[in-house]
Design a protein around this motif. Sequence first.
Motif, PDB file in Angstrom:
ATOM      1  N   PHE A  28       1.006  -0.713  -0.156  1.00 42.86           N
ATOM      2  CA  PHE A  28      -0.298  -0.197   0.038  1.00 42.86           C
ATOM      3  C   PHE A  28       0.661   1.415   0.193  1.00 42.86           C
ATOM      4  CE2 PHE A  28      -3.099  -2.968   1.706  1.00 42.86           C
ATOM      5  CZ  PHE A  28      -3.664  -3.289   1.527  1.00 42.86           C
ATOM      6  N   VAL A  29       0.661   2.182  -0.329  1.00 49.08           N
ATOM      7  CA  VAL A  29       0.971   3.561  -1.002  1.00 49.08           C
ATOM      8  C   VAL A  29       0.302   4.562   0.039  1.00 49.08           C
ATOM      9  CG1 VAL A  29       1.947   5.254  -2.201  1.00 49.08           C
ATOM     10  CG2 VAL A  29       2.520   2.870  -2.637  1.00 49.08           C
ATOM     11  N   ILE A  30       0.497   4.663   1.683  1.00 44.67           N
ATOM     12  CA  ILE A  30      -0.273   5.651   2.398  1.00 44.67           C
ATOM     13  C   ILE A  30       0.009   7.093   1.481  1.00 44.67           C
ATOM     14  CG2 ILE A  30      -1.217   5.807   4.703  1.00 44.67           C
ATOM     15  CD1 ILE A  30      -1.714   2.779   3.205  1.00 44.67           C
ATOM     16  N   ASP A  31      -1.665   7.903   1.668  1.00 44.63           N
ATOM     17  CA  ASP A  31      -1.823   9.081   1.744  1.00 44.63           C
ATOM     18  C   ASP A  31      -1.427   9.420   2.658  1.00 44.63           C
ATOM     19  OD1 ASP A  31      -1.213   9.115  -1.341  1.00 44.63           O
ATOM     20  OD2 ASP A  31      -3.070   8.684  -1.662  1.00 44.63           O
ATOM     21  N   ALA A  32      -1.814   9.322   3.653  1.00 44.98           N
ATOM     22  CA  ALA A  32      -2.378   9.780   5.514  1.00 44.98           C
ATOM     23  C   ALA A  32      -2.581   8.697   6.122  1.00 44.98           C
ATOM     24  CB  ALA A  32      -3.012  10.000   4.419  1.00 44.98           C
ATOM     25  N   VAL A  33      -1.762   8.830   7.290  1.00 46.82           N
ATOM     26  CA  VAL A  33      -2.671   7.970   8.409  1.00 46.82           C
ATOM     27  C   VAL A  33      -3.426   8.617   9.731  1.00 46.82           C
ATOM     28  CG1 VAL A  33      -1.518   6.773  10.021  1.00 46.82           C
ATOM     29  CG2 VAL A  33      -0.181   7.083   8.328  1.00 46.82           C
ATOM     30  N   VAL A  34      -4.665   7.965   9.855  1.00 42.30           N
ATOM     31  CA  VAL A  34      -5.002   8.897  10.982  1.00 42.30           C
ATOM     32  C   VAL A  34      -5.456   7.522  11.976  1.00 42.30           C
ATOM     33  CG1 VAL A  34      -7.878   9.542  11.340  1.00 42.30           C
ATOM     34  CG2 VAL A  34      -6.801   9.883   9.036  1.00 42.30           C
ATOM     35  N   SER A  35      -5.081   8.639  13.192  1.00 44.91           N
ATOM     36  CA  SER A  35      -4.789   7.700  13.932  1.00 44.91           C
ATOM     37  C   SER A  35      -5.219   7.615  15.478  1.00 44.91           C
ATOM     38  CB  SER A  35      -3.624   6.674  14.082  1.00 44.91           C
ATOM     39  OG  SER A  35      -2.409   8.411  15.017  1.00 44.91           O
ATOM     40  N   ASP A  36      -6.074   6.648  16.124  1.00 41.58           N
ATOM     41  CA  ASP A  36      -6.825   7.381  17.569  1.00 41.58           C
ATOM     42  C   ASP A  36      -5.906   5.911  18.282  1.00 41.58           C
ATOM     43  OD1 ASP A  36      -9.136   9.099  16.862  1.00 41.58           O
ATOM     44  OD2 ASP A  36      -9.882   7.319  16.456  1.00 41.58           O
ATOM     45  N   HIS A  37      -5.971   7.167  19.811  1.00 43.86           N
ATOM     46  CA  HIS A  37      -4.522   6.710  21.022  1.00 43.86           C
ATOM     47  C   HIS A  37      -5.235   6.284  22.029  1.00 43.86           C
ATOM     48  CE1 HIS A  37      -1.124   6.682  18.802  1.00 43.86           C
ATOM     49  NE2 HIS A  37      -1.837   7.645  17.857  1.00 43.86           N
ATOM     50  N   GLY A  38      -5.259   5.051  22.699  1.00 37.37           N
ATOM     51  CA  GLY A  38      -5.834   4.718  23.676  1.00 37.37           C
ATOM     52  C   GLY A  38      -7.516   4.677  23.984  1.00 37.37           C
ATOM     53  N   VAL A  39      -7.886   4.155  22.622  1.00 36.91           N
ATOM     54  CA  VAL A  39      -9.863   4.011  22.136  1.00 36.91           C
ATOM     55  C   VAL A  39      -9.600   2.743  22.735  1.00 36.91           C
ATOM     56  CG1 VAL A  39     -10.886   4.737  21.333  1.00 36.91           C
ATOM     57  CG2 VAL A  39      -9.180   6.534  21.349  1.00 36.91           C
ATOM     58  N   SER A  40     -11.073   2.542  22.818  1.00 40.45           N
ATOM     59  CA  SER A  40     -11.376   1.680  23.041  1.00 40.45           C
ATOM     60  C   SER A  40     -12.572   1.087  22.040  1.00 40.45           C
ATOM     61  CB  SER A  40     -12.501   0.729  24.492  1.00 40.45           C
ATOM     62  OG  SER A  40     -12.903   0.150  24.050  1.00 40.45           O
ATOM     63  N   GLY A  41     -12.490  -0.461  21.585  1.00 42.49           N
ATOM     64  CA  GLY A  41     -13.256  -0.706  19.658  1.00 42.49           C
ATOM     65  C   GLY A  41     -14.109  -1.186  20.182  1.00 42.49           C
ATOM     66  N   ALA A  42     -14.363  -1.415  21.426  1.00 45.01           N
ATOM     67  CA  ALA A  42     -15.277  -2.244  21.790  1.00 45.01           C
ATOM     68  C   ALA A  42     -16.590  -0.759  22.467  1.00 45.01           C
ATOM     69  CB  ALA A  42     -15.096  -3.188  23.727  1.00 45.01           C
ATOM     70  N   SER A  43     -16.609  -0.447  23.375  1.00 47.22           N
ATOM     71  CA  SER A  43     -17.610   0.750  24.205  1.00 47.22           C
ATOM     72  C   SER A  43     -17.327   2.623  23.154  1.00 47.22           C
ATOM     73  CB  SER A  43     -17.027   0.966  25.448  1.00 47.22           C
ATOM     74  OG  SER A  43     -15.579   1.632  25.392  1.00 47.22           O
ATOM     75  N   THR A  44     -16.607   2.722  22.452  1.00 50.40           N
ATOM     76  CA  THR A  44     -16.754   3.608  21.624  1.00 50.40           C
ATOM     77  C   THR A  44     -16.510   3.926  19.985  1.00 50.40           C
ATOM     78  OG1 THR A  44     -15.058   5.074  23.474  1.00 50.40           O
ATOM     79  CG2 THR A  44     -15.155   5.754  21.145  1.00 50.40           C
ATOM     80  N   ALA A  45     -17.496   4.468  19.420  1.00 53.78           N
ATOM     81  CA  ALA A  45     -17.757   4.076  17.991  1.00 53.78           C
ATOM     82  C   ALA A  45     -16.675   5.038  17.370  1.00 53.78           C
ATOM     83  CB  ALA A  45     -19.266   4.511  18.037  1.00 53.78           C
ATOM     84  N   LEU A  46     -17.027   4.141  15.812  1.00 56.04           N
ATOM     85  CA  LEU A  46     -15.915   4.971  15.333  1.00 56.04           C
ATOM     86  C   LEU A  46     -16.453   6.184  14.861  1.00 56.04           C
ATOM     87  CD1 LEU A  46     -13.095   4.893  13.271  1.00 56.04           C
ATOM     88  CD2 LEU A  46     -13.774   4.362  11.231  1.00 56.04           C
ATOM     89  N   ARG A  47     -16.925   7.371  14.662  1.00 58.27           N
ATOM     90  CA  ARG A  47     -17.426   8.299  14.620  1.00 58.27           C
ATOM     91  C   ARG A  47     -17.435   9.017  15.796  1.00 58.27           C
ATOM     92  NH1 ARG A  47     -21.160   9.721  11.574  1.00 58.27           N
ATOM     93  NH2 ARG A  47     -21.379   8.164  10.464  1.00 58.27           N
ATOM     94  N   GLU A  48     -16.954   8.379  17.106  1.00 57.13           N
ATOM     95  CA  GLU A  48     -17.258   8.652  18.549  1.00 57.13           C
ATOM     96  C   GLU A  48     -16.221   9.301  18.707  1.00 57.13           C
ATOM     97  OE1 GLU A  48     -19.616   7.018  20.885  1.00 57.13           O
ATOM     98  OE2 GLU A  48     -21.791   7.502  20.377  1.00 57.13           O
ATOM     99  N   ARG A  49     -15.474   9.165  18.113  1.00 59.90           N
ATOM    100  CA  ARG A  49     -13.559   8.505  18.822  1.00 59.90           C
ATOM    101  C   ARG A  49     -13.265  10.074  17.706  1.00 59.90           C
ATOM    102  NH1 ARG A  49     -12.553   3.168  16.076  1.00 59.90           N
ATOM    103  NH2 ARG A  49     -13.635   2.139  17.043  1.00 59.90           N
ATOM    104  N   PRO A  50     -11.788  10.574  18.394  1.00 59.27           N
ATOM    105  CA  PRO A  50     -11.458  12.569  18.176  1.00 59.27           C
ATOM    106  C   PRO A  50     -10.769  11.832  16.519  1.00 59.27           C
ATOM    107  CG  PRO A  50     -10.811  11.323  20.317  1.00 59.27           C
ATOM    108  CD  PRO A  50     -11.802  10.722  19.494  1.00 59.27           C
ATOM    109  N   GLU A  51     -10.585  11.264  16.452  1.00 57.75           N
ATOM    110  CA  GLU A  51      -9.440  11.005  14.997  1.00 57.75           C
ATOM    111  C   GLU A  51     -10.778  10.186  13.924  1.00 57.75           C
ATOM    112  OE1 GLU A  51      -6.934  12.572  13.534  1.00 57.75           O
ATOM    113  OE2 GLU A  51      -7.277  13.878  15.275  1.00 57.75           O
ATOM    114  N   GLY A  52     -12.183   8.831  14.570  1.00 59.39           N
ATOM    115  CA  GLY A  52     -12.519   8.661  13.993  1.00 59.39           C
ATOM    116  C   GLY A  52     -13.672   9.490  13.005  1.00 59.39           C
ATOM    117  N   LYS A  53     -13.896  11.269  14.059  1.00 59.30           N
ATOM    118  CA  LYS A  53     -14.962  11.793  13.686  1.00 59.30           C
ATOM    119  C   LYS A  53     -14.312  12.523  12.208  1.00 59.30           C
ATOM    120  CE  LYS A  53     -16.743  12.769  17.691  1.00 59.30           C
ATOM    121  NZ  LYS A  53     -16.667  14.160  18.854  1.00 59.30           N
TER     122      LYS A  53
END
Length: 212
Positions: A28-53
């Motif tokens: 893969f040739v990556i143009d951008a990286v978006v990452s959330d740190h210290g966030v539960s994948g079970a209790s926090t929906a993607l659109r509710e995470r800081p970078e997920g938004k």
Amino acid sequence: MSTILYARVSTADQTLHHQKTQAEQAGFVIDAVVSDHGVSGASTALRERPEGKRLFDMLRKGDTLVVRWVDRLGRNYQDVTDTIREFMGRGVIIRTVINNMTFDGSTTDPVQMAVRDALIAFMAATAQAQHEATKASQRAGIEAAKEEGKTYLGRKPSYDRKSFNAVIDMLGTGTTSVSEIARVTGLTRQTVLRIKQDPAKAEALIASWGLA
């Protein structure tokens, strides 16, 4: 059209490096990286995470979203399936590094759609099941430590909560080798093997020693 890597990092920063390197090694040739740190994948929906938004705002028709596996999007079946379907509806292609899976909403063939949707459901269900199994094992370890009254702590473990979670997280993919996990986390190969062989006991040691 952009290729965006989304990484969810619940432990040490090295895990982000591992996910990006693994994607690049897969071609893969990556143009951008978006990452959330210290966030539960079970209790926090993607659109509710800081970078997920931000990810929801960034992705456009024709873009490719790359994840190591679907568990990076989340470990909740409903959230993961809803997220993938929404992105496909926008014309975004979702690809996984592990198993080289591709989910594309442009297909109109009913058989291909059925196979695609079944795979999405299976992978999302597996991500949630792995999370629940890990948590059950952790709870068992904590209860075992309490029952023993912490009378014998044993040798202080070389890992803390963060590195333990990192090991469990990578073991959960079923594709990362013990040696690679040891390299990423900075633990010895023997320590990773002990955690793999008895995660409940490893969790009990963390509880007994009060390690954060």
